[in-house]
Write a protein that holds these residues in place. Sequence first.
Motif, mmCIF file in Angstrom:
data_model
loop_
_atom_site.group_PDB
_atom_site.id
_atom_site.type_symbol
_atom_site.label_atom_id
_atom_site.label_comp_id
_atom_site.label_asym_id
_atom_site.label_seq_id
_atom_site.Cartn_x
_atom_site.Cartn_y
_atom_site.Cartn_z
ATOM 1 N N THR A 500 18.334 -26.708 -44.716
ATOM 2 C CA THR A 500 19.642 -26.283 -45.070
ATOM 3 C C THR A 500 20.609 -27.568 -45.030
ATOM 4 O O THR A 500 21.688 -27.703 -46.011
ATOM 5 C CB THR A 500 19.878 -25.355 -44.124
ATOM 6 N N LEU A 501 20.282 -28.463 -44.268
ATOM 7 C CA LEU A 501 21.104 -29.631 -44.040
ATOM 8 C C LEU A 501 21.084 -30.514 -45.376
ATOM 9 O O LEU A 501 21.987 -30.990 -46.093
ATOM 10 C CB LEU A 501 21.094 -30.556 -42.951
ATOM 11 N N ALA A 502 19.849 -30.556 -45.998
ATOM 12 C CA ALA A 502 19.520 -31.240 -47.139
ATOM 13 C C ALA A 502 20.152 -30.769 -48.181
ATOM 14 O O ALA A 502 20.641 -31.614 -49.089
ATOM 15 C CB ALA A 502 18.217 -31.522 -47.222
ATOM 16 N N GLY A 503 20.031 -29.381 -48.494
ATOM 17 C CA GLY A 503 20.756 -28.521 -49.384
ATOM 18 C C GLY A 503 22.457 -28.719 -49.372
ATOM 19 O O GLY A 503 22.776 -28.937 -50.579
ATOM 20 N N SER A 504 22.835 -28.853 -48.228
ATOM 21 C CA SER A 504 24.228 -28.976 -48.221
ATOM 22 C C SER A 504 24.480 -30.510 -48.802
ATOM 23 O O SER A 504 25.685 -30.541 -49.446
ATOM 24 C CB SER A 504 24.751 -28.615 -46.883
ATOM 25 N N ILE A 505 23.753 -31.535 -48.477
ATOM 26 C CA ILE A 505 24.192 -32.826 -49.011
ATOM 27 C C ILE A 505 23.948 -32.714 -50.364
ATOM 28 O O ILE A 505 24.654 -33.389 -51.056
ATOM 29 C CB ILE A 505 23.127 -33.864 -48.433
ATOM 30 N N VAL A 506 23.053 -32.223 -51.107
ATOM 31 C CA VAL A 506 22.656 -32.119 -52.570
ATOM 32 C C VAL A 506 24.187 -31.648 -53.170
ATOM 33 O O VAL A 506 24.532 -31.855 -54.097
ATOM 34 C CB VAL A 506 21.518 -31.559 -52.918
ATOM 35 N N ASP A 507 24.412 -30.201 -52.345
ATOM 36 C CA ASP A 507 25.623 -29.663 -53.085
ATOM 37 C C ASP A 507 26.875 -30.359 -52.964
ATOM 38 O O ASP A 507 27.719 -30.250 -53.762
ATOM 39 C CB ASP A 507 25.564 -28.195 -52.338
ATOM 40 N N ALA A 508 27.131 -31.205 -51.862
ATOM 41 C CA ALA A 508 28.380 -31.929 -51.638
ATOM 42 C C ALA A 508 28.421 -32.823 -52.895
ATOM 43 O O ALA A 508 29.648 -33.161 -53.254
ATOM 44 C CB ALA A 508 28.097 -32.705 -50.469
ATOM 45 N N PHE A 509 27.327 -33.372 -53.470
ATOM 46 C CA PHE A 509 27.636 -34.338 -54.518
ATOM 47 C C PHE A 509 27.642 -33.681 -55.865
ATOM 48 O O PHE A 509 27.685 -34.296 -56.762
ATOM 49 C CB PHE A 509 26.437 -35.115 -54.412
ATOM 50 N N ARG A 510 27.605 -32.490 -55.714
ATOM 51 C CA ARG A 510 27.989 -31.771 -57.303
ATOM 52 C C ARG A 510 29.295 -31.687 -57.452
ATOM 53 O O ARG A 510 29.736 -31.464 -58.710
ATOM 54 C CB ARG A 510 27.172 -30.336 -57.097
ATOM 55 N N GLN A 511 30.289 -32.458 -56.655
ATOM 56 C CA GLN A 511 31.561 -32.329 -56.998
ATOM 57 C C GLN A 511 31.686 -33.814 -57.220
ATOM 58 O O GLN A 511 31.165 -34.761 -56.741
ATOM 59 C CB GLN A 511 32.471 -31.948 -55.589
ATOM 60 N N PRO A 512 32.641 -33.928 -58.195
ATOM 61 C CA PRO A 512 33.092 -35.542 -58.705
ATOM 62 C C PRO A 512 33.247 -36.280 -57.653
ATOM 63 O O PRO A 512 34.310 -35.897 -56.492
ATOM 64 C CB PRO A 512 33.889 -35.280 -59.580
ATOM 65 N N VAL A 524 22.084 -36.736 -56.134
ATOM 66 C CA VAL A 524 21.259 -37.609 -55.021
ATOM 67 C C VAL A 524 19.898 -36.374 -54.975
ATOM 68 O O VAL A 524 19.969 -35.262 -55.130
ATOM 69 C CB VAL A 524 21.666 -37.433 -53.609
ATOM 70 N N SER A 525 18.808 -37.222 -54.702
ATOM 71 C CA SER A 525 17.588 -36.431 -54.187
ATOM 72 C C SER A 525 17.295 -36.694 -52.871
ATOM 73 O O SER A 525 17.686 -37.697 -52.083
ATOM 74 C CB SER A 525 16.476 -37.022 -55.120
ATOM 75 N N VAL A 526 16.667 -35.774 -52.099
ATOM 76 C CA VAL A 526 16.460 -35.675 -50.600
ATOM 77 C C VAL A 526 15.254 -35.277 -50.220
ATOM 78 O O VAL A 526 14.662 -34.043 -50.813
ATOM 79 C CB VAL A 526 17.490 -34.991 -50.001
ATOM 80 N N GLY A 527 14.589 -36.152 -49.514
ATOM 81 C CA GLY A 527 13.268 -35.896 -48.908
ATOM 82 C C GLY A 527 13.551 -35.607 -47.588
ATOM 83 O O GLY A 527 14.269 -36.077 -46.680
ATOM 84 N N VAL A 528 12.705 -34.452 -46.992
ATOM 85 C CA VAL A 528 12.656 -33.951 -45.595
ATOM 86 C C VAL A 528 11.347 -34.031 -45.039
ATOM 87 O O VAL A 528 10.396 -33.719 -45.571
ATOM 88 C CB VAL A 528 13.113 -32.544 -45.838
ATOM 89 N N GLY A 529 11.427 -34.646 -43.851
ATOM 90 C CA GLY A 529 10.348 -35.131 -42.880
ATOM 91 C C GLY A 529 10.644 -34.618 -41.489
ATOM 92 O O GLY A 529 11.736 -34.797 -41.087
ATOM 93 N N ALA A 530 9.748 -33.971 -40.611
ATOM 94 C CA ALA A 530 9.891 -33.804 -39.239
ATOM 95 C C ALA A 530 8.839 -34.235 -38.238
ATOM 96 O O ALA A 530 7.718 -34.089 -38.741
ATOM 97 C CB ALA A 530 10.213 -32.088 -39.337
#
Length: 852
Positions: A500-512, A524-530
């Motif tokens: 969810t956090l990674a998706g919110s980061i990707v969505d945030a950069f959809r605005q100019p 941006v592209s985001v990779g998630v590891g835990a």
Amino acid sequence: MTDSSPHAARRRLGIAARLAIGFGAIALVLLVGNWYAARSAKFAIDTLHDTAAERIPFARAAAGITDQLLAYDRAVFDQLRANDESTRDATAQAEYRLTAAVNEYIAQRPSRAIGNDRLLEDLRTHADLGNQLTEAARARERALTRYGDVLGALARRVSTTWDANSRLAATGGARRSFAELEFTAGALRTAFNGYLINSSAAAAQRMKRAQLSLRQSLDAHRPELEGSPGRAWIDLMDDDLAALARLHAEFTARDAQVDAIRAQFTASSAGIPSRLNEHITQPASAAVVDSAGAAAAATHEARETYRNITLVVIVLALAVSLIATLSITAPVRRLTRATRSLARGAFRTRAPRGGPRELDELAGAFNSMAAQLAQANETVAQHQHELEDRVRARTRKLSYLAHHDTLTALPNRRYGFTHLRRLVRRALAEQTAVGMLALDVDNFKAINDHLGHALGDELLRAIADRLRTAIGDRSFAARLGGDEFIVLVERAESIGQLETLAGSIVDAFRQPLSVADRELLVSVSVGVGALPLHARDAVALARAADAALFHAKSSGRNRVGVFTPDLLAGTASRFRMEQALRRAIDGRELVLEFQPQVELESGATNLVEALVRWRRDDGSLVPAAEFIAIAERSGLIIALGDWVLETAVTTAKAWRSTGIAHPRIAINVSMPQLLDRGFVERAGKLLARHELPPDTLELELTETAFQTGAATIEALRRARELGLPIALDDFGTGYSSLNSLSQLPLKRVKLDRSLIADLDTNMRSAAIARAIIAVCHSLGLDITVEGVERIEQLRLLARSGPMAAQGHLISRPLAGSDVPAFIRGSQARLATLLSGATGGETGREAVIPFRR
């Protein structure tokens, strides 16, 4: 008790006064001794004056003749090696200086030294030989220059007439005649160049044989050439060959003349210096020695007088120095002891007064300084505490700079991974989870090259601010470098929370983003590891997040990738593929195939495209699409491109030996190759080494490569300067625009197969294709249409103006050995396809010629 009052100090003698008294006594002794010695020196001076006025100028003039003779000989031989304006001027000046030296000798010699007129006459004869030698050399040079001009005009006439006749329909026999004439003319030029390098008799004979060969070639093909280009042309050739024979005889005769005069000049150069030395230089030097001996006897007496005076002066100087030293060193020692005591921290130390006035004043100044130092020491102690406070504040600032990125103010790589290891240790101890997000800005390099580095830095600051806003205060963000960022989440609740956090980061950069009064849209592209779900330590967690990031970018960018174990297997597979490709390049396991591009108007094949294939150990061929991307990511694309470049050039050279007059090969160039500053130069040097014209290679680039900024424009400029044609590949896909056709330095446009896929079934597709073709024709661009696979496509394209066609209908990619045969039969092949005589217009396999 020492008087230290100011009045007493003024009454003391200073150091200067004491030294003046001592050295005044020395000066008095010197004046008396000098008067006595001057009487003895006068005679010696008069004798030396006579020597300088008569003997020395005579000896110098005699030596000057020898020097100027050697300089003249060097100038003559320099002119023989390089007969230009500067060497001719140097020879004339050397001759002038030699004549001046002889005249100077005649003017300076005493009446008793009259003679040697025969030797001076020989010098003039030697100078005349030098003039004859340089004049013969200039005549030879003029004959060689006229020979080169006539030969150049003959070669250009053959080449120009051949080019003009090659456009005529029935010139088969004449074409062979011109080919042989141009070959023999080239052989004559090679022999002439060899003669210019080494003007030997053997080189002259080679030129004569080459002239005879050219004459015989012209005579052998005279009947064909009388038809075209005609009798007048043959008469011009006969005149040039006669002129060449005449000029050859002239400069070979000049060679013999130069050699003969050179022998006389060399013999004269060897004999005259020894005679000059014997009859002129040695007698003049002997006269100087005799005169100097007389002066030496007179000088000896004066020297004895000066020696006695020197001894007296030395004794007196020692006495004065001793007295002055004792009067100075005692006060200096007292000052030294006081200075050492003050240096040890005894600020109440004072120096005793006394001695010369200057040292007494220095002691007073020292005592004043000691009092001021005592006061300053108290002030320094007070300021030291303030300085320590400033150092502690500066240390805190330096610590911040060492752990934070100066551009974005985010924690840097070192601090980021230190914090990651700290969170991992705490999570393992408390049995909680840690999440790591790896971020990468999509296509940042292209954006940075387009905007420039200054705006690129502003963009990175805006990206960092947007990232801080997206993750809030609960997570930790750091910049690893370039466009790479990480986000660390302590006590992560679940993998879903991280997604969810990674998706919110990707969505945030959809605005100019607002950067320097611009609105820029980046993704941006985001990779998630835990941890502990995907890893058990910090290194493994970073590797998992990076693998997930790579998966996200490979899946299309602007998305989230979550780590799965098979991603590491994919990474290992890519590594194995990279290593295998590296071995394939080193082990020559790659092969080139060539797909022809046939001109639809003439049926000629003037260009083939080189396609690289990888032959595996089992004999199978791996298409380029499966390994080019790996080569670009691993940096092997430069070595792979160099192999393709060298193989293509050597193949073109081999085709020429089979009778293909001007083979041309198009090679695909990737963005890393284009940005490699040495690529264009390597291509030019390789073509020159194989004696191939620059347009043998055509560079095919996609429009993406043209969008990499100033570096690309510079590379294209160098390519155009070298004469390498440039083609825009895959036009009609991606970012293709008609603006590119007008702004880029293009020779050819290759239309992508997608533009003609529905050419024969969709009227709109046909209209678009015709419009693009018309624009290219109006801009003067050559056109190649890719992906021609049906007869209907071929027939429609054949009615659309001049262009070339490439595709499986024309021919599949061929082995290098099959290309010459295809080129010779391509006209008949195209005619067969257009007439429909192949037995089926829509079939593919039945109409593919020259397949392996």
